[in-house]
Motif scaffolding. Structure first.
Motif, PDB file in Angstrom:
ATOM      1  N   GLU A   1       2.272 -18.141  36.873  1.00  0.00           N
ATOM      2  CA  GLU A   1       2.768 -17.584  35.617  1.00  0.00           C
ATOM      3  C   GLU A   1       3.622 -16.341  35.876  1.00  0.00           C
ATOM      4  OE1 GLU A   1       2.569 -18.899  32.710  1.00  0.00           O
ATOM      5  OE2 GLU A   1       1.147 -20.501  33.173  1.00  0.00           O
TER       6      GLU A   1
ATOM      7  N   ASN B   1       7.615 -15.689  35.092  1.00  0.00           N
ATOM      8  CA  ASN B   1       8.139 -14.557  34.313  1.00  0.00           C
ATOM      9  C   ASN B   1       9.263 -13.849  35.072  1.00  0.00           C
ATOM     10  OD1 ASN B   1       6.485 -14.960  32.138  1.00  0.00           O
ATOM     11  ND2 ASN B   1       4.966 -13.411  32.703  1.00  0.00           N
TER      12      ASN B   1
ATOM     13  N   LYS C   1      10.959 -15.234  24.370  1.00  0.00           N
ATOM     14  CA  LYS C   1      11.680 -16.446  24.777  1.00  0.00           C
ATOM     15  C   LYS C   1      11.796 -17.519  23.700  1.00  0.00           C
ATOM     16  CE  LYS C   1       9.939 -15.269  29.292  1.00  0.00           C
ATOM     17  NZ  LYS C   1       9.021 -15.562  30.356  1.00  0.00           N
TER      18      LYS C   1
ATOM     19  N   GLY D   1       8.799 -19.771  30.487  1.00  0.00           N
ATOM     20  CA  GLY D   1       7.750 -19.368  29.542  1.00  0.00           C
ATOM     21  C   GLY D   1       8.232 -19.600  28.128  1.00  0.00           C
TER      22      GLY D   1
ATOM     23  N   ALA E   1       0.687 -16.082  28.771  1.00  0.00           N
ATOM     24  CA  ALA E   1       0.259 -15.908  30.152  1.00  0.00           C
ATOM     25  C   ALA E   1      -0.307 -14.516  30.416  1.00  0.00           C
ATOM     26  CB  ALA E   1       1.426 -16.190  31.091  1.00  0.00           C
TER      27      ALA E   1
HETATM   28 MG   LIG Z   1       5.391 -16.308  31.060  1.00  0.00          MG
END
Ligand SMILES: [Mg+2]
Ligand SMILES: Nc1ncnc2c1ncn2[C@@H]1O[C@H](COP(=O)(O)OP(=O)(O)OP(=O)(O)O)[C@@H](O)[C@H]1O
Length: 850
Positions: free
Chosen positions: A43, A47, A93, A107, A112
């Motif tokens: 995760e 990112n 996002k 993502g 996360a």
């Molecule tokens: Mg993420």
């Protein structure tokens, strides 16, 4: 609900439904997203990639359980966003649900970081472009703790996750093996590193200076693969791409690279990205594995890297909490298309495959190692462990060095890879012949070759032909002898002698039309000769009064340079003016000889070939090549804990076995007298090979007498054969009894269509049929890792692999090829090449009644 609870509920009535505490909800949800340290890291990497980072550095403590720290140089986080950064469902996002259809970031859920904070302590240091300083903030259970503090920073983000699962005792306890967790972390980073060209990745353990993975932003994908998975994978990669744009069937593009048939590992490595997401797709993996299963030895697996791009609207990325799975339209059609592409690629590569062994002959510069230090560890180690060396592929440069300790590599290229003008001529010749097969090549028009081929035809033993054509391979009886069943009889077949004759005949048939095995770097003949002479000395077959070894080596290599043109033209043995050996002939498709025997071959070429008359020259050359290419027992002893006597060198092994043939028990053979007798005769011959000197190839000439130079078991044995040379030892008169039964072989031969043996090797139906399987010739799989494996004391496993490859070659390469191409000679019936040891006729009748 377990049974007890269920029963309890049944007795007391339904329990009241309660709303769970948000904290419990969050922790349960977090447990789904963050399943182990490597999923947290995945995760965090995503990112960083979403933030446009070009460098991602990871530091790990205790397999990630104590600490995961990731630093990137992406765009950073705005200070104003820090208060809600780790709240659930906060994201920069995604705005609308519909956006999911066209999402290009990795993502989208805003879950996360929040999830991590529910099961670990998380702190962030971040700075965006244009700021004079950064901020540090810490989070717990989704909430910012205190105020973000100004701190020195550079543009980008550093996230530190500590004490993972500190509040989920059961989960934490489940991770006992921090080493395994670290491996998983390395695995995840490796995959991202391979896929994301232009982004550098590094990973190291906390407190250590050296990174276990380190790729560079400027490196190509194949360099990244080499760096992370090791050179044994990287050098066997074939680029692959395919696509489909039929909405009714499938729409996709796929690019990547897959390992060739030369590579195999214990576990499939499939690095799969769909729309840049690291995902698993087991149906696709299985489909690809199925293609390789037909080519690779049992239990050997490939390396596959694929990046698939699908129209975003065809993919549902939101099917799994870890996003490790995606579902997409027309999955079956897509998998089928990719499977076909893999199959196609492998078939293509099968005709231009490359075989490498590690070699460093003295005086030949080593190719500079390209992989960074980190490549020695982590995932590449895993590959190394599965890529066992085949010491027989290693060219020894020192007689005292154990087989397989040297750096050498051999490239095998087929006709498609020919480059020189001479190659062009060869290609033209082949094409001309193909257009009009009636026109024989200039080379095969040579009367001496015709004569030699006629001699082979005239010497055919009909009874043996029938046995060779339709036998059932039972197994190896010892290092040299195979047990065959033909109808109701059992035979011991000397695999070395049979394969030698097969190779001899193949050399004559392919005369002037060989494809080649290329040695890269070329092997300096004088040094090969020196090695061979050292071996001779070690065996007591060279004495100082024979002359200085250096001098002999020089003279012989000069002689071979003088003969270079003929050797190249007719036998595809290419030697340059400096005396370096570039190529060897491809005598049997998909088979390369044991390169440990290359020095002896050079010695035999230099010392034992009769150059003066054409026919003798071709005959002795063919015999030298046949000796080299015969499938000998490997030079490394067969590891066998139950064996009291080590097999040692090949000839030794043969001799041992001959002294006590394991299956030739008196009374079981059709003619109990003849079997062992023939065996003894041969053991004498084999032992004689040891005694002969200075070059043990000379013995054959002695044995064969003046006219028959090529075969030690030549004229005299032929004359000795009873019934005009047609008798088979031990066969007696009982042949032809039962026509069908378990001994009825020929299945393999029937399944492989026979073609004109003079055709170009690659077009040969018969051998092409064998070709795929020939990838199992384990000898071709090796690399630097192998030397490492060797030096790590894995000799036994390596030796086992070599023996397994040899046994495989005998069963799957030599015997099927023999069924198609070998014309067994009369002398083979009397010299112990083929000995009947039992007639099962009576026993068979009992079975038949049953
Ligand atoms: Mg993420
Ligand atoms: N390394 C980073 N650099 C810049 N921004 C980051 C970084 N890590 C997280 N962020 C910001 O924090 C937000 C929350 O991250 P988080 O991973 O929790 O959610 P997400 O990435 O939006 O969605 P998902 O839960 O699907 O990963 C992101 O949307 C992004 O704006």
């Amino acid at each position: 609900m377990d049974t007890t609870q269920g029963q309890q509920a049944g007795r007391t009535g339904p329990a009241p439904i309660r709303r769970l505490d948000q904290e419990v909800v969050n922790r349960i949800a977090a447990g789904e997203v963050i399943q182990r340290p490597s999923s947290a890291l995945k995760e965090l990497i995503e990112n960083s990639l979403d933030a446009g980072a070009a460098a991602i550095n990871v530091v790990i403590k205790d397999g990630g359980l104590k600490m995961i720290q990731i630093t990137d140089n992406g765009h950073g986080i705005r200070p104003a966003d820090l208060p809600i950064l780790c709240e659930r469902h906060t994201t920069s996002k995604l705005k609308e649900f519909e956006d999911l259809q066209s999402i290009s970031t990795l993502g989208f859920r805003g879950e996360a970081l929040a999830s991590i904070t529910f099961v670990a302590h998380l702190s962030v240091v971040t700075m965006t472009a244009g700021q004079t300083h950064g901020y540090k903030a810490t989070y717990k259970d989704g909430v910012l703790e205190g105020e973000p503090k100004a701190c020195a920073a550079v543009k980008g983000t550093q996230i530190t996750v500590e004490n993972l699962f500190y509040n989920v005792t059961a989960r934490r306890k489940a991770f006992k093996n921090v080493g395994e967790e670290y491996s998983r972390i390395l695995d995840v980073i490796s995959r991202f590193a391979v896929h994301n060209e232009g982004v550098s990745f590094s990973c190291k353990k906390h407190g250590e200076n050296r990174a276990d993975i380190h790729t560079l932003a400027a490196s190509s994908r194949s360099e990244n693969i080499r760096s992370v998975y090791g050179s044994s994978v990287a050098r066997e990669l074939i680029p692959i791409e395919t696509s489909d744009d039929d909405p009714a069937r499938s729409r996709f593009k796929m690019g990547g690279c897959i390992s060739s048939a030369n590579y195999s590992a214990k576990k499939t490595i499939m690095v799969l990205f769909i729309n840049n997401r690291l995902v698993d797709c087991s149906p696709l993996k299985k489909a690809c594995e199925a293609v390789y299963a037909a080519i690779l030895p049992k239990a050997s697996k490939p390396f596959l890297y694929m990046s698939i791009t699908l129209p975003p609207e065809d993919v549902d990325v939101n099917v799994h909490p870890t996003k490790r799975e995606v579902s997409f339209l027309n999955q079956e059609a897509l998998i089928e298309a990719i499977q076909k592409a893999v199959e196609q690629k492998l078939l293509e590569s099968n005709t231009s495959r490359t075989y490498y062994t590690q070699s460093l002959l003295p005086g030949v510069a080593a190719p500079a190692p390209k992989s960074p230090a980190g490549a020695d560890e982590g995932p590449s180690q895993a590959v190394a462990a599965t890529q066992k060396a085949h010491p027989r592929n290693m060219v020894r440069t020192d007689v005292l060095q154990p087989v397989g300790q040297l750096d050498a590599y051999v490239t095998k290229r087929l006709a498609s890879a020919r480059e020189s003008p001479d190659d062009l001529a060869a290609i033209r010749r082949t094409v001309r012949q193909r257009r009009n097969p009636a026109i024989a090549s200039e080379a095969s028009e040579l009367t001496s070759i015709q004569e030699l081929l006629e001699e082979v035809n005239a010497g055919v033993h009909q009874g043996l032909s029938e046995i060779v054509r339709s036998n059932t391979f039972v197994g190896m009886a010892d290092d040299t002898f195979a047990l065959l069943q033909h109808k109701t009889k059992l035979f011991l077949a000397n695999t070395v002698k049979l394969s030698k004759e097969l190779m001899y005949q193949q050399v004559l048939r392919r005369f002037g039309q060989f494809n080649c095995i290329r040695l890269t770097p070329p092997a300096p003949l004088d040094q090969l000769l020196l090695i061979a002479l050292d071996e001779e000395e070690a065996l007591g077959r060279w004495q100082p009064n024979d002359g200085p070894k250096e001098e002999i080596a020089k003279v012989l290599s000069q002689l071979l340079v003088l003969k270079a043109e003929m050797l190249r033209e007719y036998f595809r043995i290419e030697i340059d003016a400096s005396g370096a050996l570039h190529t060897l002939p491809l005598v049997l498709d998909q088979y390369s000889p044991d390169l440990d025997r290359l020095p002896q071959f050079a010695l035999r070429l230099g010392n034992d070939v009769e150059w003066d008359t054409e026919k003798e020259c071709f005959q002795t050359l063919a015999a030298a090549i046949a000796e080299f290419y015969a499938i000998h027992p490997p030079l490394v002893p067969r590891p066998d804990p139950f064996r009291t006597k080590s097999a040692g060198k090949s000839e030794r092994g043969a001799a041992d076995s001959l002294e006590s043939p394991p299956l030739a028990e008196p009374g079981t053979a059709g003619n109990p007298e003849e079997g062992p007798e023939a065996l003894d005769e041969m053991s004498g011959h084999e032992r004689h090979q040891h005694a002969a000197g200075p070059c043990h190839c000379g013995d054959e000439r002695e044995e064969s007498g003046g006219g028959e130079k090529r075969r030690g078991n030549g004229a005299s044995s032929r004359q000795a054969a009873g019934n005009g040379g047609e008798g088979i030892p031990g066969e007696g008169t009982s042949g032809g009894g039962v026509e069908s039964g378990p001994g009825r072989g020929g299945g393999d031969a029937a399944s492989v269509s026979e073609k004109e043996p003079l055709e170009d090797g690659n077009e040969r139906g018969g051998e092409a049929g064998l070709a795929l399987d020939a990838g199992r010739n384990g000898s071709e799989r090796n690399g630097t890792e192998m030397c490492r494996a060797e030096t790590e004391g894995d000799d036994e496993a390596a030796a086992e692999a070599v023996w397994a490859a040899r046994d495989w070659n005998v069963q799957h390469l030599m015997f099927p090829a023999m069924r198609l191409f070998l014309k067994p000679q009369k002398f083979m019936a009397t010299d112990g090449t083929m000995v009947q040891i039992a007639s099962l006729e009576n026993l068979y009748k009992i079975f038949e009644r049953c």
